[in-house]
Design a protein around this motif. Structure first.
Motif, PDB file in Angstrom:
ATOM      1  N   GLY A   1     -18.316  29.764  -3.051  1.00 26.86           N
ATOM      2  CA  GLY A   1     -18.996  29.043  -1.987  1.00 26.86           C
ATOM      3  C   GLY A   1     -19.440  27.669  -2.436  1.00 26.86           C
ATOM      4  N   GLY A   2     -20.243  27.045  -1.630  1.00 27.89           N
ATOM      5  CA  GLY A   2     -20.724  25.701  -1.904  1.00 27.89           C
ATOM      6  C   GLY A   2     -19.737  24.658  -1.425  1.00 27.89           C
ATOM      7  N   THR A   3     -20.221  23.443  -1.333  1.00 27.18           N
ATOM      8  CA  THR A   3     -19.366  22.335  -0.916  1.00 27.18           C
ATOM      9  C   THR A   3     -19.406  21.240  -1.968  1.00 27.18           C
ATOM     10  OG1 THR A   3     -21.151  21.324   0.361  1.00 27.18           O
ATOM     11  CG2 THR A   3     -19.648  22.783   1.556  1.00 27.18           C
ATOM     12  N   ILE A   4     -18.328  20.504  -2.050  1.00 26.71           N
ATOM     13  CA  ILE A   4     -18.221  19.403  -3.012  1.00 26.71           C
ATOM     14  C   ILE A   4     -19.215  18.315  -2.645  1.00 26.71           C
ATOM     15  CG2 ILE A   4     -16.709  17.553  -3.845  1.00 26.71           C
ATOM     16  CD1 ILE A   4     -14.345  19.491  -3.445  1.00 26.71           C
ATOM     17  N   ASP A   5     -19.898  17.806  -3.653  1.00 29.93           N
ATOM     18  CA  ASP A   5     -20.771  16.654  -3.500  1.00 29.93           C
ATOM     19  C   ASP A   5     -20.041  15.404  -3.985  1.00 29.93           C
ATOM     20  OD1 ASP A   5     -23.355  15.403  -2.923  1.00 29.93           O
ATOM     21  OD2 ASP A   5     -23.438  15.095  -5.093  1.00 29.93           O
ATOM     22  N   SER A   6     -19.478  15.478  -5.186  1.00 34.16           N
ATOM     23  CA  SER A   6     -18.702  14.362  -5.731  1.00 34.16           C
ATOM     24  C   SER A   6     -17.674  14.908  -6.718  1.00 34.16           C
ATOM     25  CB  SER A   6     -19.610  13.340  -6.427  1.00 34.16           C
ATOM     26  OG  SER A   6     -20.204  13.904  -7.571  1.00 34.16           O
ATOM     27  N   VAL A   7     -16.683  14.102  -6.979  1.00 31.13           N
ATOM     28  CA  VAL A   7     -15.624  14.475  -7.920  1.00 31.13           C
ATOM     29  C   VAL A   7     -15.413  13.326  -8.887  1.00 31.13           C
ATOM     30  CG1 VAL A   7     -13.184  15.084  -8.159  1.00 31.13           C
ATOM     31  CG2 VAL A   7     -14.464  15.907  -6.193  1.00 31.13           C
ATOM     32  N   GLY A   8     -15.342  13.662 -10.169  1.00 33.66           N
ATOM     33  CA  GLY A   8     -14.969  12.695 -11.188  1.00 33.66           C
ATOM     34  C   GLY A   8     -13.592  13.068 -11.711  1.00 33.66           C
ATOM     35  N   TRP A   9     -12.827  12.116 -12.166  1.00 30.32           N
ATOM     36  CA  TRP A   9     -11.483  12.386 -12.673  1.00 30.32           C
ATOM     37  C   TRP A   9     -11.168  11.443 -13.823  1.00 30.32           C
ATOM     38  CZ3 TRP A   9     -12.489   9.406  -8.476  1.00 30.32           C
ATOM     39  CH2 TRP A   9     -11.987   8.108  -8.497  1.00 30.32           C
ATOM     40  N   ARG A  10     -10.165  11.851 -14.560  1.00 34.33           N
ATOM     41  CA  ARG A  10      -9.611  10.954 -15.580  1.00 34.33           C
ATOM     42  C   ARG A  10      -8.209  11.430 -15.942  1.00 34.33           C
ATOM     43  NH1 ARG A  10     -13.170  11.606 -20.931  1.00 34.33           N
ATOM     44  NH2 ARG A  10     -14.587  12.636 -19.552  1.00 34.33           N
ATOM     45  N   PHE A  11      -7.394  10.466 -16.315  1.00 30.68           N
ATOM     46  CA  PHE A  11      -6.069  10.722 -16.877  1.00 30.68           C
ATOM     47  C   PHE A  11      -5.704   9.511 -17.722  1.00 30.68           C
ATOM     48  CE2 PHE A  11      -5.434   9.029 -12.566  1.00 30.68           C
ATOM     49  CZ  PHE A  11      -4.587   7.946 -12.769  1.00 30.68           C
ATOM     50  N   ARG A  12      -4.720   9.690 -18.599  1.00 30.89           N
ATOM     51  CA  ARG A  12      -4.311   8.608 -19.505  1.00 30.89           C
ATOM     52  C   ARG A  12      -2.872   8.193 -19.215  1.00 30.89           C
ATOM     53  NH1 ARG A  12      -6.146  12.298 -23.113  1.00 30.89           N
ATOM     54  NH2 ARG A  12      -4.071  12.516 -23.989  1.00 30.89           N
ATOM     55  N   LEU A  13      -2.668   6.886 -19.273  1.00 30.25           N
ATOM     56  CA  LEU A  13      -1.334   6.301 -19.115  1.00 30.25           C
ATOM     57  C   LEU A  13      -0.981   5.521 -20.374  1.00 30.25           C
ATOM     58  CD1 LEU A  13      -1.763   4.753 -15.545  1.00 30.25           C
ATOM     59  CD2 LEU A  13      -0.459   6.805 -16.136  1.00 30.25           C
ATOM     60  N   PRO A  14       0.310   5.408 -20.677  1.00 26.43           N
ATOM     61  CA  PRO A  14       0.693   4.530 -21.786  1.00 26.43           C
ATOM     62  C   PRO A  14       0.314   3.081 -21.465  1.00 26.43           C
ATOM     63  CG  PRO A  14       2.527   5.929 -21.098  1.00 26.43           C
ATOM     64  CD  PRO A  14       1.450   6.090 -20.077  1.00 26.43           C
ATOM     65  N   PRO A  15       0.051   2.268 -22.470  1.00 28.44           N
ATOM     66  CA  PRO A  15      -0.305   0.862 -22.218  1.00 28.44           C
ATOM     67  C   PRO A  15       0.727   0.174 -21.328  1.00 28.44           C
ATOM     68  CG  PRO A  15      -0.578   1.392 -24.537  1.00 28.44           C
ATOM     69  CD  PRO A  15       0.098   2.580 -23.899  1.00 28.44           C
ATOM     70  N   GLY A  16       0.256  -0.529 -20.315  1.00 26.86           N
ATOM     71  CA  GLY A  16       1.122  -1.281 -19.416  1.00 26.86           C
ATOM     72  C   GLY A  16       1.773  -0.452 -18.307  1.00 26.86           C
ATOM     73  N   ALA A  17       1.638   0.861 -18.345  1.00 20.71           N
ATOM     74  CA  ALA A  17       2.254   1.706 -17.317  1.00 20.71           C
ATOM     75  C   ALA A  17       1.433   1.670 -16.042  1.00 20.71           C
ATOM     76  CB  ALA A  17       2.380   3.142 -17.812  1.00 20.71           C
ATOM     77  N   SER A  18       2.113   1.894 -14.904  1.00 22.99           N
ATOM     78  CA  SER A  18       1.442   1.841 -13.618  1.00 22.99           C
ATOM     79  C   SER A  18       1.961   2.962 -12.709  1.00 22.99           C
ATOM     80  CB  SER A  18       1.705   0.475 -12.971  1.00 22.99           C
ATOM     81  OG  SER A  18       1.040   0.370 -11.747  1.00 22.99           O
ATOM     82  N   VAL A  19       1.031   3.727 -12.159  1.00 24.27           N
ATOM     83  CA  VAL A  19       1.387   4.797 -11.227  1.00 24.27           C
ATOM     84  C   VAL A  19       0.482   4.730 -10.001  1.00 24.27           C
ATOM     85  CG1 VAL A  19       2.214   6.382 -13.021  1.00 24.27           C
ATOM     86  CG2 VAL A  19      -0.176   6.492 -12.268  1.00 24.27           C
ATOM     87  N   GLN A  20       0.933   5.363  -8.936  1.00 29.46           N
ATOM     88  CA  GLN A  20       0.094   5.610  -7.770  1.00 29.46           C
ATOM     89  C   GLN A  20      -0.392   7.040  -7.929  1.00 29.46           C
ATOM     90  OE1 GLN A  20       2.909   4.812  -4.621  1.00 29.46           O
ATOM     91  NE2 GLN A  20       2.257   2.684  -4.488  1.00 29.46           N
ATOM     92  N   ALA A  21      -1.696   7.254  -7.756  1.00 31.21           N
ATOM     93  CA  ALA A  21      -2.264   8.576  -8.015  1.00 31.21           C
ATOM     94  C   ALA A  21      -3.136   9.023  -6.850  1.00 31.21           C
ATOM     95  CB  ALA A  21      -3.090   8.537  -9.298  1.00 31.21           C
ATOM     96  N   ARG A  22      -3.122  10.324  -6.638  1.00 30.32           N
ATOM     97  CA  ARG A  22      -4.002  10.951  -5.641  1.00 30.32           C
ATOM     98  C   ARG A  22      -4.571  12.225  -6.245  1.00 30.32           C
ATOM     99  NH1 ARG A  22      -1.460  12.089  -0.116  1.00 30.32           N
ATOM    100  NH2 ARG A  22       0.161  13.105  -1.315  1.00 30.32           N
ATOM    101  N   LEU A  23      -5.770  12.586  -5.811  1.00 31.74           N
ATOM    102  CA  LEU A  23      -6.373  13.862  -6.170  1.00 31.74           C
ATOM    103  C   LEU A  23      -6.453  14.652  -4.881  1.00 31.74           C
ATOM    104  CD1 LEU A  23      -7.661  15.668  -8.325  1.00 31.74           C
ATOM    105  CD2 LEU A  23      -9.867  14.620  -7.750  1.00 31.74           C
TER     106      LEU A  23
END
Length: 141
Positions: free
Chosen positions: A65-87
């Motif tokens: 139960g319960g509801t989300i209040d906030s979400v934190g995230w992290r991930f690592r990319l190689p230097p100079g790399a670029s992606v579009q990301a969604r959670l």
């Protein structure tokens, strides 16, 4: 004070702390908050127009139960790399503008549902990218 008015006044004084305790015990669980953390293995992202989903990031079994209040995230990319990301949650996704951050975009959704990341190459990215260190921290009420 004397008579009925005096008895009511003294009853009110006696009930004050007891009523406060009952209200605290009744309201307390509704305001209970917590958080959970989950990680997933990295993914390889190779195409601009096709998203790759990570493994699910499930909440611990103790979260019910319960509801989300906030979400934190992290991930690592190689230097100079670029992606579009969604959670993503079963009820919707939020765009991630950076490799780490915090948002209330999923606030109000069930906190006991798994999340997952979705990645695609950014249009400027010409080579496949390995995305590592996928993690979420869900704060809920």
């Amino acid at each position: 004070m004397s008579g009925a008015g005096g008895k009511l006044a003294s009853l009110g004084v006696a009930l004050g702390p007891a009523l406060a305790l009952v209200m605290a015990l009744t309201v307390g669980p509704a305001l209970a908050a917590g958080s959970w953390v989950a990680t997933a293995p990295g993914v390889r992202v190779a195409l601009v127009e096709r998203e790759v989903a990570s493994a699910t990031l499930p909440p611990p079994a103790a979260v019910s139960g319960g509801t989300i209040d906030s979400v934190g995230w992290r991930f690592r990319l190689p230097p100079g790399a670029s992606v579009q990301a969604r959670l993503c949650h079963a009820e919707g996704c939020m765009a991630l503008g950076a490799a780490q951050g915090r948002s209330r975009a999923l606030a109000g959704l069930p906190a006991d549902a798994p999340l997952h990341f979705r990645f695609a190459l950014a249009p400027v990215q010409r080579q496949a990218v390995a995305v590592q260190g996928l993690q979420v921290i869900v704060n809920y009420r």
